[in-house]
Design a protein around this motif. Structure first.
Motif, PDB file in Angstrom:
ATOM      1  N   TYR A 111     -45.612   2.330 -36.744  1.00  0.00           N
ATOM      2  CA  TYR A 111     -46.207   1.026 -36.459  1.00  0.00           C
ATOM      3  C   TYR A 111     -45.288   0.150 -35.609  1.00  0.00           C
ATOM      4  O   TYR A 111     -45.767  -0.681 -34.831  1.00  0.00           O
ATOM      5  CB  TYR A 111     -46.549   0.298 -37.757  1.00  0.00           C
ATOM      6  CG  TYR A 111     -47.805   0.800 -38.425  1.00  0.00           C
ATOM      7  CD1 TYR A 111     -48.994   0.928 -37.710  1.00  0.00           C
ATOM      8  CD2 TYR A 111     -47.818   1.140 -39.778  1.00  0.00           C
ATOM      9  CE1 TYR A 111     -50.149   1.391 -38.321  1.00  0.00           C
ATOM     10  CE2 TYR A 111     -48.969   1.602 -40.396  1.00  0.00           C
ATOM     11  CZ  TYR A 111     -50.134   1.727 -39.670  1.00  0.00           C
ATOM     12  OH  TYR A 111     -51.277   2.188 -40.271  1.00  0.00           O
ATOM     13  N   THR A 112     -43.974   0.313 -35.749  1.00  0.00           N
ATOM     14  CA  THR A 112     -43.067  -0.480 -34.903  1.00  0.00           C
ATOM     15  C   THR A 112     -43.300  -0.160 -33.427  1.00  0.00           C
ATOM     16  O   THR A 112     -43.239  -1.049 -32.575  1.00  0.00           O
ATOM     17  CB  THR A 112     -41.585  -0.256 -35.250  1.00  0.00           C
ATOM     18  OG1 THR A 112     -41.198   1.082 -34.940  1.00  0.00           O
ATOM     19  CG2 THR A 112     -41.303  -0.545 -36.711  1.00  0.00           C
ATOM     20  N   LEU A 113     -43.572   1.099 -33.138  1.00  0.00           N
ATOM     21  CA  LEU A 113     -43.813   1.498 -31.751  1.00  0.00           C
ATOM     22  C   LEU A 113     -45.117   0.898 -31.223  1.00  0.00           C
ATOM     23  O   LEU A 113     -45.165   0.377 -30.100  1.00  0.00           O
ATOM     24  CB  LEU A 113     -43.863   3.022 -31.644  1.00  0.00           C
ATOM     25  CG  LEU A 113     -42.551   3.755 -31.949  1.00  0.00           C
ATOM     26  CD1 LEU A 113     -42.784   5.258 -32.032  1.00  0.00           C
ATOM     27  CD2 LEU A 113     -41.502   3.446 -30.878  1.00  0.00           C
ATOM     28  N   SER A 114     -46.175   0.953 -32.042  1.00  0.00           N
ATOM     29  CA  SER A 114     -47.461   0.417 -31.594  1.00  0.00           C
ATOM     30  C   SER A 114     -47.423  -1.106 -31.477  1.00  0.00           C
ATOM     31  O   SER A 114     -48.005  -1.685 -30.548  1.00  0.00           O
ATOM     32  CB  SER A 114     -48.590   0.849 -32.531  1.00  0.00           C
ATOM     33  OG  SER A 114     -48.372   0.371 -33.851  1.00  0.00           O
ATOM     34  N   MET A 115     -46.713  -1.773 -32.396  1.00  0.00           N
ATOM     35  CA  MET A 115     -46.631  -3.229 -32.335  1.00  0.00           C
ATOM     36  C   MET A 115     -45.756  -3.694 -31.168  1.00  0.00           C
ATOM     37  O   MET A 115     -46.004  -4.748 -30.578  1.00  0.00           O
ATOM     38  CB  MET A 115     -46.103  -3.793 -33.652  1.00  0.00           C
ATOM     39  CG  MET A 115     -47.022  -3.544 -34.843  1.00  0.00           C
ATOM     40  SD  MET A 115     -48.736  -4.099 -34.568  1.00  0.00           S
ATOM     41  CE  MET A 115     -48.561  -5.879 -34.678  1.00  0.00           C
ATOM     42  N   LYS A 116     -44.756  -2.913 -30.819  1.00  0.00           N
ATOM     43  CA  LYS A 116     -43.944  -3.218 -29.643  1.00  0.00           C
ATOM     44  C   LYS A 116     -44.816  -3.219 -28.397  1.00  0.00           C
ATOM     45  O   LYS A 116     -44.700  -4.097 -27.525  1.00  0.00           O
ATOM     46  CB  LYS A 116     -42.829  -2.183 -29.515  1.00  0.00           C
ATOM     47  CG  LYS A 116     -42.004  -2.284 -28.234  1.00  0.00           C
ATOM     48  CD  LYS A 116     -41.156  -3.530 -28.199  1.00  0.00           C
ATOM     49  CE  LYS A 116     -40.251  -3.526 -26.974  1.00  0.00           C
ATOM     50  NZ  LYS A 116     -39.361  -4.714 -26.924  1.00  0.00           N
ATOM     51  N   LYS A 117     -45.713  -2.245 -28.290  1.00  0.00           N
ATOM     52  CA  LYS A 117     -46.622  -2.172 -27.139  1.00  0.00           C
ATOM     53  C   LYS A 117     -47.535  -3.389 -27.071  1.00  0.00           C
ATOM     54  O   LYS A 117     -47.997  -3.762 -25.983  1.00  0.00           O
ATOM     55  CB  LYS A 117     -47.460  -0.898 -27.217  1.00  0.00           C
ATOM     56  CG  LYS A 117     -46.667   0.379 -26.985  1.00  0.00           C
ATOM     57  CD  LYS A 117     -47.563   1.601 -27.096  1.00  0.00           C
ATOM     58  CE  LYS A 117     -46.775   2.882 -26.901  1.00  0.00           C
ATOM     59  NZ  LYS A 117     -47.632   4.099 -27.060  1.00  0.00           N
ATOM     60  N   GLU A 118     -47.803  -3.993 -28.236  1.00  0.00           N
ATOM     61  CA  GLU A 118     -48.668  -5.169 -28.292  1.00  0.00           C
ATOM     62  C   GLU A 118     -47.908  -6.471 -28.033  1.00  0.00           C
ATOM     63  O   GLU A 118     -48.483  -7.560 -28.117  1.00  0.00           O
ATOM     64  CB  GLU A 118     -49.363  -5.243 -29.658  1.00  0.00           C
ATOM     65  CG  GLU A 118     -50.316  -4.102 -29.939  1.00  0.00           C
ATOM     66  CD  GLU A 118     -51.499  -4.079 -28.990  1.00  0.00           C
ATOM     67  OE1 GLU A 118     -51.981  -5.169 -28.628  1.00  0.00           O
ATOM     68  OE2 GLU A 118     -51.931  -2.969 -28.604  1.00  0.00           O
ATOM     69  N   GLY A 119     -46.607  -6.354 -27.764  1.00  0.00           N
ATOM     70  CA  GLY A 119     -45.826  -7.536 -27.422  1.00  0.00           C
ATOM     71  C   GLY A 119     -45.077  -8.183 -28.565  1.00  0.00           C
ATOM     72  O   GLY A 119     -44.568  -9.297 -28.435  1.00  0.00           O
ATOM     73  N   TYR A 120     -44.977  -7.486 -29.699  1.00  0.00           N
ATOM     74  CA  TYR A 120     -44.269  -8.022 -30.862  1.00  0.00           C
ATOM     75  C   TYR A 120     -42.840  -7.490 -30.927  1.00  0.00           C
ATOM     76  O   TYR A 120     -42.525  -6.440 -30.358  1.00  0.00           O
ATOM     77  CB  TYR A 120     -44.991  -7.627 -32.154  1.00  0.00           C
ATOM     78  CG  TYR A 120     -46.322  -8.309 -32.356  1.00  0.00           C
ATOM     79  CD1 TYR A 120     -46.413  -9.497 -33.079  1.00  0.00           C
ATOM     80  CD2 TYR A 120     -47.487  -7.762 -31.832  1.00  0.00           C
ATOM     81  CE1 TYR A 120     -47.643 -10.122 -33.265  1.00  0.00           C
ATOM     82  CE2 TYR A 120     -48.720  -8.383 -32.021  1.00  0.00           C
ATOM     83  CZ  TYR A 120     -48.779  -9.558 -32.738  1.00  0.00           C
ATOM     84  OH  TYR A 120     -49.990 -10.178 -32.926  1.00  0.00           O
ATOM     85  N   ARG A 121     -42.002  -8.206 -31.653  1.00  0.00           N
ATOM     86  CA  ARG A 121     -40.660  -7.730 -31.994  1.00  0.00           C
ATOM     87  C   ARG A 121     -40.733  -7.187 -33.413  1.00  0.00           C
ATOM     88  O   ARG A 121     -40.814  -7.945 -34.374  1.00  0.00           O
ATOM     89  CB  ARG A 121     -39.639  -8.869 -31.896  1.00  0.00           C
ATOM     90  CG  ARG A 121     -38.237  -8.468 -32.325  1.00  0.00           C
ATOM     91  CD  ARG A 121     -37.233  -9.573 -32.071  1.00  0.00           C
ATOM     92  NE  ARG A 121     -36.937  -9.686 -30.654  1.00  0.00           N
ATOM     93  CZ  ARG A 121     -36.025 -10.527 -30.153  1.00  0.00           C
ATOM     94  NH1 ARG A 121     -35.357 -11.326 -30.953  1.00  0.00           N
ATOM     95  NH2 ARG A 121     -35.802 -10.569 -28.846  1.00  0.00           N
ATOM     96  N   PRO A 122     -40.699  -5.859 -33.594  1.00  0.00           N
ATOM     97  CA  PRO A 122     -40.966  -5.267 -34.910  1.00  0.00           C
ATOM     98  C   PRO A 122     -39.745  -5.201 -35.825  1.00  0.00           C
ATOM     99  O   PRO A 122     -38.607  -5.104 -35.369  1.00  0.00           O
ATOM    100  CB  PRO A 122     -41.445  -3.845 -34.571  1.00  0.00           C
ATOM    101  CG  PRO A 122     -41.513  -3.775 -33.073  1.00  0.00           C
ATOM    102  CD  PRO A 122     -40.617  -4.834 -32.557  1.00  0.00           C
ATOM    103  N   SER A 123     -40.031  -5.249 -37.114  1.00  0.00           N
ATOM    104  CA  SER A 123     -39.008  -5.056 -38.139  1.00  0.00           C
ATOM    105  C   SER A 123     -39.655  -4.396 -39.343  1.00  0.00           C
ATOM    106  O   SER A 123     -40.867  -4.447 -39.524  1.00  0.00           O
ATOM    107  CB  SER A 123     -38.376  -6.398 -38.538  1.00  0.00           C
ATOM    108  OG  SER A 123     -39.373  -7.275 -39.023  1.00  0.00           O
ATOM    109  N   VAL A 124     -38.824  -3.766 -40.170  1.00  0.00           N
ATOM    110  CA  VAL A 124     -39.301  -3.070 -41.367  1.00  0.00           C
ATOM    111  C   VAL A 124     -38.561  -3.617 -42.581  1.00  0.00           C
ATOM    112  O   VAL A 124     -37.322  -3.708 -42.571  1.00  0.00           O
ATOM    113  CB  VAL A 124     -39.084  -1.549 -41.264  1.00  0.00           C
ATOM    114  CG1 VAL A 124     -39.532  -0.849 -42.550  1.00  0.00           C
ATOM    115  CG2 VAL A 124     -39.839  -0.985 -40.061  1.00  0.00           C
ATOM    116  N   VAL A 125     -39.306  -3.986 -43.627  1.00  0.00           N
ATOM    117  CA  VAL A 125     -38.719  -4.482 -44.874  1.00  0.00           C
ATOM    118  C   VAL A 125     -39.116  -3.537 -46.000  1.00  0.00           C
ATOM    119  O   VAL A 125     -40.299  -3.373 -46.299  1.00  0.00           O
ATOM    120  CB  VAL A 125     -39.219  -5.915 -45.193  1.00  0.00           C
ATOM    121  CG1 VAL A 125     -38.642  -6.393 -46.527  1.00  0.00           C
ATOM    122  CG2 VAL A 125     -38.850  -6.878 -44.067  1.00  0.00           C
ATOM    123  N   VAL A 126     -38.120  -2.894 -46.617  1.00  0.00           N
ATOM    124  CA  VAL A 126     -38.362  -1.911 -47.681  1.00  0.00           C
ATOM    125  C   VAL A 126     -38.012  -2.550 -49.020  1.00  0.00           C
ATOM    126  O   VAL A 126     -36.870  -2.988 -49.226  1.00  0.00           O
ATOM    127  CB  VAL A 126     -37.520  -0.636 -47.461  1.00  0.00           C
ATOM    128  CG1 VAL A 126     -37.834   0.405 -48.534  1.00  0.00           C
ATOM    129  CG2 VAL A 126     -37.782  -0.061 -46.070  1.00  0.00           C
TER     130      VAL A 126
END
Length: 208
Positions: A111-126
């Motif tokens: 999802y970080t890859l797909s959201m990057k394509k949409e113009g977002y700065r992605p992060s993951v919180v576990v």
């Protein structure tokens, strides 16, 4: 005199450096297994509190990491009622102790890859105890995870990750394995005693 004042205001205004705002996509991975139920109420409160300080333009996704892994919410931080319903439902799992952190993180990184394509700065919180329980193919492999993150960083160099509520020995493992990949600024870890300080560090990690 008026012209001088106007010129001074113009110069002052143009000397102000505006913050470079980037909309963020925060992808949560939360342990919904029976072994994590004791902490789940506090973890749910934390997710709600973190969403409350995000920007309305940001995006949120929540992935369950229990016996199987799948998306349980996607929307904006402003969708507080829907977020609450989605994660409160995790409290119903009282018997199944199996987890799927590896499977969930694979989806989160995707999802970080797909959201990057949409113009977002992605992060993951576990969020959870990081216990590997159940089907081996769904578990975290600490040897391959750093390599997978490096692969994502080729396209998302600003990727940030945060790990919360795990016991100290697990968080130490996270630091050992992922600090060489993410660095100190873009990797945030916090046990229960350090949760209050994690928000500020996370916001810094995502460029806020």
């Amino acid at each position: 005199m008026t012209a001088v004042i106007a010129k001074s205001l113009f110069v002052a205004f143009n000397s102000i450096k505006l913050d470079d705002f980037h909309k963020s996509a925060v992808i949560f991975v939360i342990d919904g297994s029976a072994s994590n139920q004791k902490k789940l109420s506090d973890e749910i409160k934390y997710i709600k509190s973190l969403c409350a300080i995000l920007d309305p333009e940001d995006a949120v996704k929540i992935i369950k990491a229990a016996n199987s892994s799948y998306l349980i919410f996607e929307g904006t931080p402003a969708d507080s009622a829907e977020i609450g319903k989605s994660i409160e439902a995790l409290k119903s799992n009282k018997k199944d102790y199996t987890t799927s952190y590896g499977e969930a993180l694979k989806k989160a990184l995707g999802y970080t890859l797909s959201m990057k394509k949409e113009g977002y700065r992605p992060s993951v919180v576990v969020i959870g105890d990081l216990a590997n329980q159940g089907v081996i193919s769904r578990q975290l492999n600490w040897e391959t995870l750093p390599k997978n993150i490096k692969g994502v960083q080729k396209y998302v160099p600003e990727l940030a990750m945060m790990f919360l509520y795990a016991p100290p020995e697990k968080l130490d493992l996270v630091k050992t394995k992922l600090s060489p990949v993410l660095g100190e600024t873009r990797l945030v870890v916090a046990n229960e005693a350090m949760i209050d300080k994690s928000d500020r560090r996370f916001l810094k990690a995502i460029g806020r």
